[in-house]
Design a protein around this motif. Structure first.
Motif, PDB file in Angstrom:
ATOM      1  N   GLY A 116     -25.545  14.631  -7.400  1.00 31.46           N
ATOM      2  CA  GLY A 116     -24.191  14.155  -7.154  1.00 31.46           C
ATOM      3  C   GLY A 116     -23.832  13.045  -8.128  1.00 31.46           C
ATOM      4  O   GLY A 116     -24.684  12.212  -8.478  1.00 31.46           O
ATOM      5  N   ALA A 117     -22.578  12.998  -8.560  1.00 31.19           N
ATOM      6  CA  ALA A 117     -22.167  12.018  -9.572  1.00 31.19           C
ATOM      7  C   ALA A 117     -22.374  10.592  -9.059  1.00 31.19           C
ATOM      8  O   ALA A 117     -22.816   9.716  -9.809  1.00 31.19           O
ATOM      9  CB  ALA A 117     -20.709  12.250  -9.955  1.00 31.19           C
ATOM     10  N   CYS A 118     -22.070  10.335  -7.789  1.00 29.84           N
ATOM     11  CA  CYS A 118     -22.204   8.969  -7.266  1.00 29.84           C
ATOM     12  C   CYS A 118     -23.679   8.561  -7.204  1.00 29.84           C
ATOM     13  O   CYS A 118     -24.032   7.436  -7.565  1.00 29.84           O
ATOM     14  CB  CYS A 118     -21.551   8.850  -5.896  1.00 29.84           C
ATOM     15  SG  CYS A 118     -19.768   9.080  -5.953  1.00 29.84           S
ATOM     16  N   ALA A 119     -24.538   9.485  -6.745  1.00 34.46           N
ATOM     17  CA  ALA A 119     -25.971   9.166  -6.655  1.00 34.46           C
ATOM     18  C   ALA A 119     -26.556   8.941  -8.045  1.00 34.46           C
ATOM     19  O   ALA A 119     -27.334   7.996  -8.258  1.00 34.46           O
ATOM     20  CB  ALA A 119     -26.711  10.293  -5.949  1.00 34.46           C
ATOM     21  N   ALA A 120     -26.174   9.780  -9.015  1.00 32.03           N
ATOM     22  CA  ALA A 120     -26.695   9.630 -10.380  1.00 32.03           C
ATOM     23  C   ALA A 120     -26.202   8.319 -10.982  1.00 32.03           C
ATOM     24  O   ALA A 120     -26.954   7.597 -11.634  1.00 32.03           O
ATOM     25  CB  ALA A 120     -26.248  10.814 -11.242  1.00 32.03           C
TER      26      ALA A 120
END
Ligand code: SF4
Length: 377
Positions: free
Chosen positions: A360-364
């Motif tokens: 996920g973009a937020c987790a990365a």
């Protein structure tokens, strides 16, 4: 290159960065979307944006199957899991995805529902054999890469005559989603991303090949370069995209020739089409209803289709209004534009799907991007 270290070599990366800087036209901007969450992860992890000139931008796309599952379908999974006769099996990441009113499969399990994390669809088949007195439902998610293993268990359950096993198919298709991002009027407007090309998915392409992107590139006038997940793969793909844009070309090119062919894996494709049919449309989180982008179990296997068997209904979800996952997923906002990022919402306590899976973009961005931004500040 034979070994993974060679695909992460710093000196080669610097040479490639210099070549990209030399070839990028300083009088224009380049905006490329990495559709796949695996690429987003690699981009953040290896600091690829730091090696690019300021006029070359990477936009994060919707390519994480956990992230794009709409809240209504998470709610449906929770409702199914709460039935006393059901054992609901699914992948670990999905257990933590928030549903309406901060519910989740994990919370449902804590409240007594029989929810089990599996590593493969075959695990759920084993659980069905072990519990003939219960209804075992595999809640399947994923792009073209994970669909063949689900097709295998459907065929296997049929062959074994397993009467207590069924599948909810949330499998989705990549090329229609890419097209929808560009030509859907409801995604248009000031917040819509303007894109010059796509870094095409790699795992997906090992199954479907590169050919399915050809009509997309032709009709939408955007180049696609299929790339592997290593940093030098991504940088080489960016260079290939810049060359196409500079030359006014919009073609499909394959940087990932060590794994992807034009035709893909025909055996897997045949297996998938024997078990699944294309849905008229399927809801994606952040993109709405996308025509021809989902797969459902074929009528021949209706008895193994949990949606038919249990009358699974996808209702109106209650979204967390502060979470901007839908905008992040279509490349219209960056994770740090969310007021919850890194404070209320972290990988340990995700408030939205983009913070759950490592793709996920937020987790990365939480794992790798914050350090860079702190350094810049
Ligand atoms: S930071 Fe959390 S709440 Fe905000 S968009 Fe990302 S996942 Fe959603």
């Amino acid at each position: 290159m034979k070994y993974v270290d060679e695909l992460r070599d710093g000196a080669t990366a610097r040479r490639l960065a210099a070549a990209i800087a030399a070839e990028a036209d300083p009088d224009r901007g380049y905006r490329f979307m990495e559709f796949c969450g695996g690429h987003t992860h690699a981009v953040f992890r290896y600091g690829v944006p730091d090696l690019l000139p300021p006029n070359v931008h990477l936009i994060h796309g919707p390519g994480c199957p956990v992230c794009v599952l709409p809240v209504g379908r998470v709610d449906a999974a929770i409702e199914l899991a709460r039935r006393p006769e059901v054992i609901l099996c699914t992948y670990g990441d999905l257990l933590r995805v928030p549903g309406s009113r901060r519910s989740s499969l994990l919370r449902a399990r804590a409240e007594g529902a029989d929810v089990r994390m599996v590593y493969s669809p075959a695990d759920s088949l084993r659980i069905a054999r072990e519990h003939p007195d219960r209804e075992v439902v595999f809640f399947a998610i994923g792009f073209e890469t994970t669909t063949p293993p689900t097709a295998v268990v459907v065929r296997r359950a049929e062959a074994e005559g397993l009467a207590n096993f069924s599948v909810v198919s949330n499998h989705v298709l990549t090329p229609p989603a890419m097209a929808h991002l560009l030509d859907s009027p409801e995604l248009d407007g000031p917040a819509a991303p303007s894109l010059d090309g796509f870094i095409g998915p790699s795992h997906v392409s090992t199954i479907i090949g590169s050919a399915p992107y050809e009509p997309f590139a032709r009709e939408h006038g955007r180049p696609v370069v299929i790339a592997g997940f290593e940093p030098l793969d991504v940088m080489q793909a960016i260079r290939m995209l810049i060359r196409q844009v500079n030359a006014g070309r919009a073609e499909v090119e394959n940087e990932y020739t060590r794994a992807v062919t034009r035709v893909g894996n025909r055996k897997a494709q045949e297996l998938v089409s024997a078990v699944f049919a294309v849905r008229e449309s399927f809801e994606w989180r952040g993109m709405g209803s996308v025509p021809g982008s989902g797969l459902e179990v074929r009528p021949e296997y209706a008895h193994l289709d949990a949606e038919r068997r249990f009358g699974v209904a996808v209702g109106q979800p209650r979204e967390n209004r502060a979470c901007i996952c839908p905008s992040v997923l279509r490349g219209a906002a960056r994770p740090t534009e969310c007021t919850l990022f890194g404070t209320t919402c972290t990988p340990d306590h995700p408030m939205g799907s983009c913070m759950v899976s490592s793709e996920g973009a937020c987790a990365a961005h939480y794992a790798y991007g914050r350090t860079r931004e702190r350094a810049e500040a």
